[in-house]
Design an enzyme around this catalytic site. Structure first.
Site, PDB file in Angstrom:
ATOM      1  N   HIS A  95       0.859  -1.189   0.000  1.00 12.70           N
ATOM      2  CA  HIS A  95       0.000   0.000   0.000  1.00 12.70           C
ATOM      3  C   HIS A  95       0.893   1.236   0.000  1.00 12.70           C
ATOM      4  O   HIS A  95       1.981   1.234   0.590  1.00 12.70           O
ATOM      5  CB  HIS A  95      -0.918  -0.004   1.232  1.00 12.70           C
ATOM      6  CG  HIS A  95      -1.910   1.112   1.182  1.00 12.70           C
ATOM      7  ND1 HIS A  95      -1.595   2.379   1.593  1.00 12.70           N
ATOM      8  CD2 HIS A  95      -3.178   1.153   0.722  1.00 12.70           C
ATOM      9  CE1 HIS A  95      -2.651   3.161   1.390  1.00 12.70           C
ATOM     10  NE2 HIS A  95      -3.621   2.441   0.863  1.00 12.70           N
ATOM     11  N   GLU A 167      -3.392   2.416  -7.272  1.00 11.56           N
ATOM     12  CA  GLU A 167      -3.690   3.489  -6.328  1.00 11.56           C
ATOM     13  C   GLU A 167      -2.704   4.633  -6.540  1.00 11.56           C
ATOM     14  O   GLU A 167      -1.641   4.672  -5.898  1.00 11.56           O
ATOM     15  CB  GLU A 167      -3.585   2.963  -4.887  1.00 11.56           C
ATOM     16  CG  GLU A 167      -4.603   1.899  -4.569  1.00 11.56           C
ATOM     17  CD  GLU A 167      -5.097   2.004  -3.133  1.00 11.56           C
ATOM     18  OE1 GLU A 167      -6.308   2.071  -2.944  1.00 11.56           O
ATOM     19  OE2 GLU A 167      -4.276   2.054  -2.207  1.00 11.56           O
TER      20      GLU A 167
HETATM   21  P1  PGA Z   1      -8.993   6.782  -0.115  1.00 13.09           P
HETATM   22  O1  PGA Z   1      -7.954   5.612   0.247  1.00 13.09           O
HETATM   23  O2  PGA Z   1     -10.186   6.116  -0.754  1.00 13.09           O
HETATM   24  O3  PGA Z   1      -9.308   7.430   1.207  1.00 13.09           O
HETATM   25  O4  PGA Z   1      -8.297   7.701  -1.056  1.00 13.09           O
HETATM   26  C1  PGA Z   1      -7.758   4.508  -0.589  1.00 13.09           C
HETATM   27  C2  PGA Z   1      -6.600   3.693  -0.068  1.00 13.09           C
HETATM   28  O5  PGA Z   1      -5.637   4.272   0.460  1.00 13.09           O
HETATM   29  O6  PGA Z   1      -6.621   2.459  -0.182  1.00 13.09           O
END
Ligand code: PGA
Length: 268
Positions: A95, A167
């Site tokens: 992550h 992401e």
């Molecule tokens: P967010 O986070 O939807 O608050 O942007 C997503 C994540 O970090 O997995």
């Protein structure tokens, strides 16, 4: 890429006490079962067992937020993948907060990916470029490198069964501003999905590229969920801030369940 069940995964990060997490999970367990969407939530490790227990009569699974790559040993403070067996179905690996706050490098993540697969836990491998990398048009290079290194110890058959979450670091909310924070646009998401599947195809072949599930994460919310979920090749969302309240998480699940999975359009 049509005809695939959508995945809506909530990442609770370092939020909720054990009691709050279990209470939220109990409310989730009372929701109607929706056959065409897969739901999972990711509590802090201290709450994993309580949340898994609270969800035991539902179809909702749990995701560990992190685990170590060694199976056991003198590693004070760590949790191993075998310890997650029978508790969490999935584990997040790489992550953006693990990469950027805790400086986890691709080589370590490669060992974590192998450890997860070895223990029968499905890893969700997170990839994504920073704002500076995006502005220098380095998205392709960054994603390719993260994929090539992180998946290096896996076979094509193993890659078919993992999940990749795109992401972009610049699109992640701080947990509170997810409805105002800039999310990636469907076009950005499509481009990244293509880079991901192209890389997997080159490294592991067509079947792996076709079967691997690709999620998007970054400021998703009930208003943008349908457009993000409608990007061809996107199998679901990893939801951060919006997963912390039933009022914003469940509408995303319901919207995903109403997507016509044959033509990806919302059912009337
Ligand atoms: P967010 O986070 O939807 O608050 O942007 C997503 C994540 O970090 O997995």
């Amino acid at each position: 890429m049509s005809g695939r069940k959508k995945l809506i995964f909530g990442n609770w990060k370092m939020h909720f006490s054990v009691k709050q997490a279990a209470a939220f999970a109990s409310r989730l367990a009372e929701k109607p079962k929706l056959s065409n969407v897969t739901v999972a939530v990711s509590p802090a490790s201290v709450a994993l067992t309580s949340v898994t227990d609270a969800l035991s009569d539902s179809d909702i699974a749990t995701i560990a937020q992190n685990a170590y790559h060694q199976d056991e040993g003198a590693f004070t403070g760590e949790i191993s993948m075998p310890m997650l067996s029978g508790i969490a179905k999935y584990v997040l690996v790489g992550h953006s907060e693990r990469r950027h706050v805790f400086h986890e490098a691709n080589e370590l993540l490669r060992a974590k990916m192998a450890a997860a697969v070895r223990s029968g836990i499905t890893p969700i491998y997170c990839v994504g470029e920073t704002l500076v990398e995006r502005e220098y048009y380095h998205t392709n290079i960054v994603l390719s490198h993260q994929l090539e290194t992180g998946l290096a110890d896996l076979t094509a058959e193993e890659v078919e069964r993992i999940i990749i979450a795109y992401e972009p670091v610049w699109a992640l909310s701080n947990g509170k501003d997810f409805s105002k924070h800039k999310s990636a646009k469907p076009d950005d998401v499509k481009k990244a999905e293509e880079i991901i599947r192209k890389n997997i195809k080159e490294l592991y072949g067509y079947d792996a590229a076709n079967k691997v599930k690709v999620l998007y994460g970054g400021s998703s919310n009930p208003d943008n969920a349908v457009s993000l979920l409608s990007v061809d090749g996107i199998d679901g969302l990893l939801v951060g801030g919006a997963s912390l309240s039933m009022a914003t998480f469940w509408p995303i699940v319901e919207k995903a369940s109403k997507l016509d999975i044959k033509n990806e359009n919302l059912k009337k």
